[in-house]
Enzyme design. Structure first.
Site, PDB file in Angstrom:
ATOM      1  N   HIS A  69     129.044 -56.198  65.622  1.00  0.00           N
ATOM      2  CA  HIS A  69     130.393 -56.150  65.031  1.00  0.00           C
ATOM      3  C   HIS A  69     130.386 -55.242  63.814  1.00  0.00           C
ATOM      4  CE1 HIS A  69     128.507 -59.323  62.636  1.00  0.00           C
ATOM      5  NE2 HIS A  69     129.503 -59.255  61.761  1.00  0.00           N
ATOM      6  N   HIS A 127     131.047 -55.395  60.509  1.00  0.00           N
ATOM      7  CA  HIS A 127     130.764 -55.684  59.095  1.00  0.00           C
ATOM      8  C   HIS A 127     129.613 -54.819  58.562  1.00  0.00           C
ATOM      9  CE1 HIS A 127     132.795 -59.899  59.370  1.00  0.00           C
ATOM     10  NE2 HIS A 127     133.665 -58.929  59.141  1.00  0.00           N
ATOM     11  N   ASP A 156     127.160 -55.308  56.582  1.00  0.00           N
ATOM     12  CA  ASP A 156     125.773 -55.799  56.596  1.00  0.00           C
ATOM     13  C   ASP A 156     125.143 -55.697  57.988  1.00  0.00           C
ATOM     14  OD1 ASP A 156     127.556 -58.021  57.254  1.00  0.00           O
ATOM     15  OD2 ASP A 156     125.827 -59.349  57.094  1.00  0.00           O
ATOM     16  N   HIS A 157     125.925 -55.215  58.962  1.00  0.00           N
ATOM     17  CA  HIS A 157     125.403 -55.009  60.322  1.00  0.00           C
ATOM     18  C   HIS A 157     125.428 -53.530  60.747  1.00  0.00           C
ATOM     19  CE1 HIS A 157     125.499 -59.425  61.281  1.00  0.00           C
ATOM     20  NE2 HIS A 157     126.254 -59.354  60.198  1.00  0.00           N
ATOM     21  N   HIS A 183     134.407 -64.461  64.944  1.00  0.00           N
ATOM     22  CA  HIS A 183     133.993 -63.985  63.614  1.00  0.00           C
ATOM     23  C   HIS A 183     134.761 -62.691  63.320  1.00  0.00           C
ATOM     24  CE1 HIS A 183     131.267 -63.262  60.246  1.00  0.00           C
ATOM     25  NE2 HIS A 183     130.975 -62.069  60.733  1.00  0.00           N
ATOM     26  N   ASP A 223     126.762 -62.611  64.329  1.00  0.00           N
ATOM     27  CA  ASP A 223     127.309 -63.680  63.484  1.00  0.00           C
ATOM     28  C   ASP A 223     128.178 -64.640  64.289  1.00  0.00           C
ATOM     29  OD1 ASP A 223     126.013 -62.435  61.405  1.00  0.00           O
ATOM     30  OD2 ASP A 223     127.816 -61.776  60.365  1.00  0.00           O
ATOM     31  N   HIS A 283     121.341 -63.903  60.650  1.00  0.00           N
ATOM     32  CA  HIS A 283     121.147 -64.435  59.293  1.00  0.00           C
ATOM     33  C   HIS A 283     120.208 -65.639  59.299  1.00  0.00           C
ATOM     34  CE1 HIS A 283     124.329 -62.173  57.121  1.00  0.00           C
ATOM     35  NE2 HIS A 283     124.947 -62.164  58.298  1.00  0.00           N
TER      36      HIS A 283
HETATM   37 FE    FE Z   1     126.685 -60.818  58.773  1.00  0.00          FE
HETATM   38 ZN    ZN Z   2     129.637 -60.517  59.929  1.00  0.00          ZN
END
Ligand code: FE
Ligand code: ZN
Length: 255
Positions: A53, A55, A57-58, A111, A128, A166
């Protein structure tokens, strides 16, 4: 021989590296530097990035890794993914010839709206969506969507190894105990996951069987979870989606 290694990033992210002695895939490389370090010490060629996805942090490493290694970058068709080269949706398959790996793409919205998961060789990379003993927050989707996504993952074989993005396991277990206090499998799990963390080991991968036994978000049909939702809502949940929504909301407020 395939190695699957969690490259730690940021506070609690894992970037999964799948590789043999020559070629590598990265799942959700949010930060390029630990990836470059990992690949260069092992002299690996990065052939593909799998993105679950949008975001940061990905996806934060995509551009720099693209410039340096020119990998295929596979991700959800309906999201904005930096440097994407192949847009996929649920039902598609992805073949990484260098490693002989086939992945099934599973649509797992909730998410985010376009979130996808990758399933192949008995392994699930679910970003996530499904966490060890928990699930992702509903940033874009509805409880109905996330519940359906988790239900479709629950159809995979019990032996499926779960690789999420995570390390949230211990705090997820703390929450799970407040809604499923008499679950012996959950109490056992707390003991062995704590032992792993004391040794600074990842709690992942988990298995689908363990998640079905301990993850409250896969157990909405069980009496204990239904009753926890009822205490919170102050009325009987009408269905498992309402139980799921109540549990997710309780988790949002849980410290
Ligand atoms: Fe994340
Ligand atoms: Zn995420």
């Amino acid at each position: 021989m395939l190695t699957v290694f969690p490259i730690p990033a940021f506070q609690d992210n894992y970037i999964w590296a799948l590789h043999n002695d020559r070629f590598a895939i990265l799942v959700d490389p949010g930060d390029p530097s630990p990836c470059i370090g990992y690949l260069s010490t092992r002299k690996l060629a990065l052939v593909a990035i799998l993105t679950t996805h949008h975001h940061a942090d990905h996806t934060g490493g995509n551009l720099e890794l693209a410039t340096r290694y020119h990998p295929r970058i596979i991700g959800p068709a309906i999201e904005n993914i930096p440097a994407i080269t192949e847009k996929v949706t649920g039902g598609d398959t992805v073949f990484i010839s260098e490693l002989g790996l086939h992945f099934q793409v599973i649509a797992t919205p909730g998410h985010t709206l376009g979130h996808i998961s990758y399933y192949g060789a008995n392994r699930l990379f679910c970003g996530d969506t499904l966490f060890a003993c928990g699930c992702g927050r509903l940033f874009e989707g509805t409880p109905e969507m996330m519940h359906a996504s988790l239900q479709s993952l629950a159809l995979l074989p019990d032996s499926t190894e779960i690789f999420c993005a995570h390390e949230y396991t211990l705090s997820n277990i703390r929450f799970a105990k407040t809604v499923d206090a008499d679950n012996a499998a959950l109490l056992d799990r707390e003991i062995f996951e704590k032992a792993k963390r004391h040794q600074r080991l990842s709690t992942l991968p988990s298995t689908l069987a363990l998640e079905k036994a301990t993850n409250p978000f896969l157990r909405c049909h069980e009496n204990a979870l239904d009753q926890a939702a009822e205490r919170y809502l102050k009325h009987r949940p009408r269905n498992t989606v309402e139980t799921f929504a109540a549990l997710r909301e309780m988790k949002n407020h849980f410290q």
